[in-house]
Scaffold this motif. Structure first.
Motif: not given
Length: 341
Positions: A243-247, A286-301, A308-309
Motif C-alpha cells: 500500500m505505501p508503495l502505491l502512493t 512481465l518482468k522480462q518485458s520491463y527489461k526490454e523497454m527503453n530506459l527512463p528518460s526523466t527522473r519522474e519516469e 513499479l519494480a
C-alpha cells in the motif's frame, strides 16, 4: 459489513453455547443417574466430574478426561495413605494437598486437582480407607469421565463455517487487488482500505475456528483450513506492505498499465486451489518485458518505474507464499500440527 460479521459470529457463538449447555446438563444428569442406580456413595460427584470433563472440543475433552482420571486415582491413594498413617484430622488434609499438588504439577496434570480434591474429601468424610471405598470412588471417576467422553462423541462440524470464511476472505483479496489495479491505472485515491482491516479481523476469527476444527479430530486429522488461513495471513501482510508503495507512483508510465492488467487478472483468479505457478510465469514475462523497454528518460519516469519494480517484487513474494501452500496435511494422534508446519 462489520455489523454483518458481528451478527454472524454472535449466531455461531449462540449455537455453540446452546449445544454445549445441553450437552453438559445432559451429561451431568446421566452420570448422576447411573451412579445413583448403582447405589454408590457420593453419587452426585459423578455429575461434577462429568461437567468438569466436558470441553469445547474432542481433543480438549479427551485430554481433560485423561488428566482428571490419572489425578483422581493418584489423589485417592495419596489421601488413603496419609489419612491412615497421620490420622483423620483437619491438618491431615493440608498434608495430603502439600504432597498431592506438587505431584500433579510434576506430571503436568494440574487440571485434575479440583476433581481429585472431591475424591480425597470423600475419604476424609468416611474416616476410613477400605477396598469398598476404593471401588466406590473408582466407579464414580469412571462414570463421570466415561459419560463426558460419550457426550463429546458428536460435536457439530465447523467446516461449513470455515468454507464460508474462506469464500468471504477470497472476496476481500480479490477486491483489494482490483483496488490496487485501479489506483495504479488512474491514480485515484478514494479507496479507504477497509477491506484490508476487515480481512485481518476475519482471518483472526477463521484461525481460531480452524484450531477448534483441528482439536475435534483425535485419531487423525487434517489441518487444511488452518494452514490455508495462515497462508492468507502471510499474503495479507505483503498486501499491506504494498500500500505505501502505491502512493509513491505519481507519474503515469506504460509499465503501470501492464501491471494493472496483471493485477486485474490475479484478482479474478483468487481461489483455494494452487494456481500460483501460472501467475508466476505471467509475472516473469512481465518482468522480462520491463527489461526490454527503453530506459527512463526523466527522473519522474525513473522513480515511477522503480516503485513499479518494487511492487512486482512484492507480488512475486505474494505468489510464492501461495505456491508453497499444500492443500492437505494429515497427522496422526501423536503428531502435533505445529511440529511439521
Amino acid at each position: 459489513m462489520n455489523q454483518v460479521h458481528y451478527v454472524k459470529e454472535s449466531g455461531d457463538c449462540m449455537r455453540g453455547f446452546g449445544y454445549r449447555t445441553m450437552k453438559t446438563a445432559g451429561g451431568a444428569a446421566v452420570a448422576i443417574w447411573i451412579a445413583e442406580l448403582l447405589q454408590l456413595d457420593f453419587y452426585v460427584s459423578a455429575g461434577i466430574i462429568a461437567v468438569l470433563c466436558i470441553q469445547k472440543t474432542r481433543r480438549k475433552s479427551f485430554v481433560s478426561a485423561w488428566e482428571r482420571l490419572i489425578a483422581s486415582v493418584i489423589g485417592l491413594f495419596t489421601a488413603g495413605l496419609v489419612f491412615e498413617v497421620v490420622g483423620y484430622a483437619f491438618y491431615s488434609v493440608a498434608i495430603v494437598l502439600m504432597i498431592f499438588i506438587p505431584i500433579t504439577v510434576r506430571l503436568k496434570i494440574t487440571s485434575g486437582i479440583v476433581t481429585s480434591i472431591v475424591i480425597m474429601l470423600h475419604v476424609y468424610t468416611m474416616q476410613s480407607f477400605t477396598p469398598a471405598l476404593v471401588v466406590n470412588e473408582m466407579l464414580i471417576i469412571v462414570i463421570g469421565v466415561g459419560i463426558a467422553l460419550l457426550m463429546n462423541v458428536y460435536i457439530p462440524s465447523n467446516e461449513k463455517i470455515l468454507d464460508e470464511y474462506q469464500v468471504e476472505l477470497e472476496q476481500y483479496f480479490s477486491r483489494i487487488l482490483k483496488e490496487f489495479a485501479h489506483f495504479i491505472r488512474t491514480g485515484e485515491d478514494s479507496w479507504t482500505g477497509r477491506e484490508i482491516t476487515e480481512a485481518a479481523a476475519l482471518l483472526h476469527r477463521a484461525k481460531n475456528r480452524a484450531v477448534q476444527n483441528l482439536e475435534n479430530h483425535i485419531l487423525r486429522y487434517e489441518d487444511t483450513y488452518y494452514h490455508y488461513f495462515k497462508m492468507r495471513e502471510k499474503q495479507l501482510d505483503i498486501l499491506e506492505r504494498m500500500m505505501p508503495l502505491l502512493t509513491t507512483i505519481d507519474y503515469h508510465v506504460k509499465q503501470a498499465d501492464m501491471l494493472a492488467s496483471f493485477l486485474d487478472d490475479l484478482a479474478e483468479g483468487v481461489q483455494p486451489g494452487n494456481t500460483a505457478h501460472r501467475y508466476l510465469e505471467q509475472l516473469e514475462e512481465l518482468k522480462q518485458s520491463y527489461k526490454e523497454m527503453n530506459l527512463p528518460s526523466t527522473r519522474e519516469e525513473f522513480e515511477a518505474r522503480a516503485s513499479l519494480a518494487h511492487l512486482v517484487y512484492e507480488l512475486d513474494l505474494y505468489l510464492q507464499v501461495k505456491q508453497q501452500f499444500r492443500l492437505t496435511k494429515k497427522y496422526g494422534v501423536f503428531k502435533a500440527a505445529g511440529s511439521q508446519r
